[in-house]
Design an enzyme around this catalytic site. Sequence first.
Site, PDB file in Angstrom:
ATOM      1  N   HIS A   1       0.826  -1.200   0.000  1.00  0.00           N
ATOM      2  CA  HIS A   1       0.000   0.000   0.000  1.00  0.00           C
ATOM      3  C   HIS A   1       0.868   1.261   0.000  1.00  0.00           C
ATOM      4  O   HIS A   1       0.588   2.230  -0.704  1.00  0.00           O
ATOM      5  CB  HIS A   1      -0.935  -0.037   1.225  1.00  0.00           C
ATOM      6  CG  HIS A   1      -1.713   1.206   1.419  1.00  0.00           C
ATOM      7  ND1 HIS A   1      -1.383   2.151   2.362  1.00  0.00           N
ATOM      8  CD2 HIS A   1      -2.799   1.695   0.767  1.00  0.00           C
ATOM      9  CE1 HIS A   1      -2.238   3.148   2.298  1.00  0.00           C
ATOM     10  NE2 HIS A   1      -3.109   2.907   1.341  1.00  0.00           N
TER      11      HIS A   1
ATOM     12  N   GLU B   1       2.217   1.809  -3.407  1.00  0.00           N
ATOM     13  CA  GLU B   1       1.159   2.361  -4.274  1.00  0.00           C
ATOM     14  C   GLU B   1       1.090   3.886  -4.126  1.00  0.00           C
ATOM     15  O   GLU B   1       1.057   4.621  -5.112  1.00  0.00           O
ATOM     16  CB  GLU B   1      -0.170   1.705  -3.905  1.00  0.00           C
ATOM     17  CG  GLU B   1      -1.398   2.297  -4.564  1.00  0.00           C
ATOM     18  CD  GLU B   1      -2.467   2.672  -3.539  1.00  0.00           C
ATOM     19  OE1 GLU B   1      -2.695   3.881  -3.345  1.00  0.00           O
ATOM     20  OE2 GLU B   1      -3.064   1.756  -2.917  1.00  0.00           O
ATOM     21  N   HIS B   2       1.116   4.377  -2.886  1.00  0.00           N
ATOM     22  CA  HIS B   2       1.091   5.838  -2.662  1.00  0.00           C
ATOM     23  C   HIS B   2       2.276   6.500  -3.355  1.00  0.00           C
ATOM     24  O   HIS B   2       2.155   7.537  -3.989  1.00  0.00           O
ATOM     25  CB  HIS B   2       1.198   6.131  -1.155  1.00  0.00           C
ATOM     26  CG  HIS B   2      -0.126   6.245  -0.481  1.00  0.00           C
ATOM     27  ND1 HIS B   2      -0.537   7.390   0.150  1.00  0.00           N
ATOM     28  CD2 HIS B   2      -1.140   5.355  -0.320  1.00  0.00           C
ATOM     29  CE1 HIS B   2      -1.734   7.197   0.677  1.00  0.00           C
ATOM     30  NE2 HIS B   2      -2.122   5.972   0.408  1.00  0.00           N
TER      31      HIS B   2
ATOM     32  N   GLU C   1      -4.578   8.047   7.084  1.00  0.00           N
ATOM     33  CA  GLU C   1      -5.465   7.054   6.448  1.00  0.00           C
ATOM     34  C   GLU C   1      -5.681   5.872   7.406  1.00  0.00           C
ATOM     35  O   GLU C   1      -6.798   5.366   7.546  1.00  0.00           O
ATOM     36  CB  GLU C   1      -4.842   6.574   5.126  1.00  0.00           C
ATOM     37  CG  GLU C   1      -5.769   5.686   4.325  1.00  0.00           C
ATOM     38  CD  GLU C   1      -5.152   5.192   3.014  1.00  0.00           C
ATOM     39  OE1 GLU C   1      -4.015   5.571   2.695  1.00  0.00           O
ATOM     40  OE2 GLU C   1      -5.835   4.413   2.329  1.00  0.00           O
TER      41      GLU C   1
END
Lengths: 417, 428
Positions: B67, B70-71, B143
């Site tokens: 994740h 991905e950012h 997040e």
Amino acid sequence: MKYKEIKCNNYNIYLIKTSKFKTINISTVIINDYTKEEITKNKFISEYLINSNNDAKNEVLMSKKYMDLYEPSLFINDYYSDKHNMICSTTFLNEKYTEKGMNKKTIDFYYNIIFNPNIEDDMFESNNFNIIKNKLFSWYKMDEEDSGSMAYFSSLSNISDDIPIKIDTRGSLEDLLKIDREKLKKYYFNKLNNSMFNVFVVGDYDDELIDSIKNNLDNKVNDIKYKLNNIFDVTDVKEVNTVIEEKNFNQSIIYLIYKVIGMTKRERYYVLPVLNNILGGSSAKLFNNVREKNSLAYYAYSNTSMSNNILYMYAGISKENYEKCSSLMKEQLKEIIDGNITDQELNNAKNSLDSGILSQYDNIGSINNNLKSVVLFNMPSMEELEEGYKTVTKEEIIDLSKKIKQDVEYLLKGVKE
Amino acid sequence: MKYIDLDIVNEKILYDKLDNGLDVYIIRKKDFNLNFASFITKFGGIDIEFIPIDEKEYVKMPAGIAHFLEHKLFEQEKDPQVHEFYKKSGTYVNAMTGYKRTKYIFKGPSNFKENLEYLLDFVQSPYFTDKNIEKEKGIIIEEANMCLDDKNRLFNETIMKNLYKEVPFYNKVIGEIEDIKSITKEDIYKCYNSFYHPSNMGLLVVTNENEEEVLELIKSNQSKKNYEKDFIIKRKEYNEDDSVRKEYEEIITDVTQTRVGYSLKFKLDNFKASRREVFDYLYILFGILVGNLSNFNLSLKEQDIITNDIGYYIDNYSSETDDIITVHFYGLTENSKLFIELLEQQLLSKNYTEEDFDLYKKNIISDFYYCFNSVNGIMSFMMSEYELEGKIDNKVIEIEKNLNYKDFIKVTDNINLNNKSVVVMKGE
């Protein structure tokens, strides 16, 4: 998109013909007065009607009917302006892709849901009534776990004018517990008898389909007319109402709510969306400065209610960063007031809005929604919006930004350790 | 290059496997404004143990690294940055990381060819620095905080954690805050270099442009980039069997309604049918037994045992060595013991008829029409096929046309309750 109007017996049908889709979309809008206390009842009715009816006395029989008809989607949504708009929509496969006669059968089924609810001894039927009551009870309880929904409704409820956006359209658990199935049945039929009806159709319809709608509505709709208003004026702001609510969440949510005072029609429909997109659209000033440059939030956006003359900014943050975040968000609006808008930002915003409109042409439900806004509320068509956004100037945005006054500063402060 | 016919909806997919191993699937929808592309790598939250390229030993990465990566692909060495580039043409861009895949998507009506090239370029141009990794931590921690407030997410994560004994479903896809803080530039490069090779990726496109021209554009873009041939990913092999890590867990937290999750775990081999057939037959079975055609669901609501419909879904984990099917049921109930007891009886009841089966089958076919009625629907069909099978072909249509009651009974007869895991989440 060009539409056709058919004047019928106490109601009208508005149609857009297109063969782009394999489906047909029909919306029947039932309009009536309302009080705040009726919101929960309306929500209950919307759930109850699609769960069963007099021909399918429980949800299993109802599901079998849906599946026999190749699973049309069916929704009842409640929209509140100064009237209650009960919007009953269905999207179903054109019979070209299923079986001859399916269009008529589906339309009969759809109107049966509206006009033939599940009644027993002149009341809403007890089993189904209890199922919906339990479902909504559980929904209201679970909504207490949702910090996003809590922050949104709670912040808006603090606006200083009495405008529809303040209304908590979720209804309430307290009102749910007061609902009585005998009174609810009377309330619903009284509503049907005193409502204005309009029907909106998008798809590859034919005369038979129109006749099916007429056969279901003729002699059932009374001659009721309402003048619809979709613009709600706001007064000048005297002082900012600051509200901080402590709740047991990890994350805090900030809402800054602004009134837009004295907007013209052009500003409302064309300039405000462009301004909003520059301020808080995707990859806009809020996103770039609050999230990307300062790493203060995962999300930071703005939004508007054109008819309520409201603009708001919001972000999910850590409570320690509240002051910093609040002032950074206000700075972004100040940048617009000071004219710090690049040509690129202006073009980006216009292109985003244009993309949004072009995408709506690909969605049968969106085409129908725009048709409803044009007919019922005299709002611009998709073509008018597409052209209108292009003509917005930087000067118009700056002029409009000077009419924006903060009304509410709200923090849902997450205090979970 | 070949065309895959989807005769039932009168559509065709252009497929090619490029020299670098990238699988490309393109569907043309001339009458629609929207274009949609999804660039997918078979790398997700569970892929934390592997031998990095040019190394010999297994490494174990912090949870949440897929994740985080991905950012970071959204930050480029040279301007324009990714969001800025797509914003110019009013195009929506996003990415999402799951347990098994990471997807980069854009959709919009204009600038399609440039947007598509840019999608390939930004995903294939990593730029990770110590500074930009540190900066991102603040955003990802926010997040993670947001996710901590989502009780349904915690509930689902616990279900996955308890079902798998070996494969690291025990980690959250986003990771814990301490994991996020510990991630370094070096970790991220190791993951990128190991899992973002084109031979581990797929490109799915729905466009109004000529599909063969689009394929040429993709080929031309890829031919300018050098990728190692015969690239091999050395993931850890887990040998996951059908037993569960934990049979029961109770979570006491600040929820207003008690949720019960009941999951079963099987080896795909047990069903003696293809993965797609197993999915289809089990969905029909559960629709009839506990779904909207079930008197069972209705009677539990009438007796106030549950307050909402019983939810259910089927999932799959497959690797070189394992092929696991998990089925999940969940309900809102204040009487979890009774709910589970009755659910178990119902799952073994064989309480179905051929008439029910036929009703479902009829709607499975018509679902294709609904799906192919919009660009989003088509992309979601392609993504779910790619997710399940790692490829897209027309077998799904053939299989679904040939579903029959005899095989339904044969496949669903293999349902047993031997390997189950229950999660109860209730208020303090």
